[in-house]
Enzyme design. Structure first.
Site, short mmCIF file in Angstrom:
data_model
loop_
_atom_site.label_atom_id
_atom_site.label_comp_id
_atom_site.label_asym_id
_atom_site.label_seq_id
_atom_site.Cartn_x
_atom_site.Cartn_y
_atom_site.Cartn_z
N GLY A 1 18.37 3.86 5.23
CA GLY A 1 18.52 5.20 4.68
C GLY A 1 17.66 5.51 3.47
O GLY A 1 17.59 6.67 3.04
N MET B 1 10.92 6.41 1.72
CA MET B 1 9.72 5.81 1.15
C MET B 1 8.52 6.69 1.48
O MET B 1 8.40 7.16 2.61
CB MET B 1 9.51 4.41 1.77
N PRO B 2 7.63 6.92 0.53
CA PRO B 2 6.42 7.67 0.86
C PRO B 2 5.64 6.98 1.98
O PRO B 2 5.52 5.76 2.01
CB PRO B 2 5.62 7.65 -0.45
N HIS C 1 5.87 -12.41 1.64
CA HIS C 1 4.45 -12.13 1.86
C HIS C 1 3.92 -12.71 3.16
O HIS C 1 3.04 -12.13 3.81
CB HIS C 1 3.65 -12.68 0.68
N TYR D 1 -1.21 -11.30 -5.97
CA TYR D 1 -2.38 -10.51 -6.37
C TYR D 1 -2.68 -10.70 -7.86
O TYR D 1 -3.74 -10.30 -8.33
CB TYR D 1 -2.17 -9.01 -6.12
N LYS E 1 5.69 -8.36 -3.34
CA LYS E 1 5.94 -9.42 -2.36
C LYS E 1 6.09 -10.77 -3.06
O LYS E 1 5.40 -11.04 -4.04
CB LYS E 1 4.78 -9.50 -1.36
N ASP F 1 1.79 -0.44 -3.94
CA ASP F 1 2.01 -1.73 -3.30
C ASP F 1 1.23 -2.82 -4.02
O ASP F 1 0.02 -2.73 -4.18
CB ASP F 1 1.57 -1.68 -1.83
N GLY G 1 0.71 5.06 0.66
CA GLY G 1 0.79 4.40 -0.64
C GLY G 1 -0.57 3.99 -1.15
O GLY G 1 -1.60 4.19 -0.50
N GLY H 1 -2.68 0.72 -2.58
CA GLY H 1 -2.68 -0.73 -2.63
C GLY H 1 -3.62 -1.27 -3.69
O GLY H 1 -4.61 -0.62 -4.06
#
Length: 291
Positions: A8, A11-12, A105, A47, A72, A42, A15, A17
């Site tokens: 429910g 979320m766009p 991930h 990263y 992640k 994201d 996005g 990254g």
């Protein structure tokens, strides 16, 4: 444009990254993206730019509730207790108390018990309200089925490599069957420009360029529109202001059914990124620093 996840949460669909975005330019790029209109960012522990993502969100001046933050857990932090702590590390770097979407991930086939325990930790974080939705990344159908057999909460999202040269129909179908949203990484096939395809790049593909010309758009915009019309989330990345803006300008035109089918037919079946079955701690392990 929002998508509703299987629990429910909204979320766009599109996005921003930050994979391979150097930390020293990440904050500015994120702030720029948010000023353009993106509301989904994201990132990932692996990263090594979560701290700068958080700084970019703060620089934007937007209220925390207006930005959907996705990150992640890296494989080095799998296992129940380690994954709970991985949340603390990511939340601390991001400067948030709650993460909107937290993913595993990669699956680790050689240590699948640890992968399952990591996901159970995500379930606990979800139950405690520390995350709003949980999911996975790079989980192929067989591994996804194994995870579902041993856990309680169906992932909200599976983020996988999807672009015109690598459509992954089987993986998308497995996601759809379970009510899981497919989110595309390398959604415009940028990975084909530097790995796996040699001289062949989606951006130069004559079919995509012809469709782009028909709409007065760029190949990148056509590819992003393709994802949106087929019901996927996509997370393009760039550090160039004009491309950040252009990649978000995809909501006022529509591809025809024939054009969507034509793009689907460009699939080569050749993966650009690492094969998920090859991901092992020995080959891909890396320490994730504390917050």
């Amino acid at each position: 444009m929002n998508l509703t996840l299987n629990n429910g949460v909204e979320m766009p669909a599109l996005g921003f990254g930050v994979f391979q975005t150097p930390p020293e330019v990440t904050a500015a790029s994120v702030a720029e993206a948010l000023s353009v209109g993106y509301r989904l960012i994201d990132t990932a522990a692996a990263y090594f730019n979560e701290r700068e993502v958080g700084e970019g969100i703060r620089r934007s001046g937007l209220d925390r509730s207006e930005v959907f933050v996705e990150t992640k857990v890296w494989i080095s932090d799998y296992g129940y207790d380690r994954t709970l702590h991985a949340f603390d590390k990511s939340a601390g770097k991001l400067g948030v108390e709650q993460i909107d979407l937290l993913l595993l991930h990669q699956p680790v086939p050689t240590r699948f018990d640890d992968t399952v325990e990591a996901y159970r930790a995500l379930e606990t974080l979800l139950d405690d309200g520390r995350v709003r939705a949980i999911g996975v990344s790079n989980f192929m159908p067989g591994v996804l089925a194994d995870l579902l057999e041993r856990t309680d909460v169906v992932p909200a999202v599976n983020q996988i490599e999807v672009h015109p040269y690598f459509v992954q129909s089987d993986a998308q179908a497995a996601d759809t069957e379970q009510g899981i949203l497919t989110q595309a990484w390398s959604p415009m096939g940028g990975i084909t420009s530097y790995r796996g395809h040699g001289e062949r790049s989606t951006f130069d593909d004559p079919v995509i360029r012809e469709i782009a010309a028909a709409h007065g758009r760029t190949p990148a915009q056509v590819m992003l529109r393709w994802h949106l019309q087929e019901g996927r989330s996509a997370i393009p990345k760039s550090v160039r202001s004009e491309r950040i803006a252009a990649n978000f300008d995809v909501f006022d035109f529509e591809l025809t059914t024939d054009q969507l089918t034509t793009i689907d037919a460009l699939d080569t079946g050749v993966r650009g990124g690492p094969d998920p079955v090859s991901v092992t701690p020995e080959a891909f392990g890396r320490d994730i620093p504390e917050a």
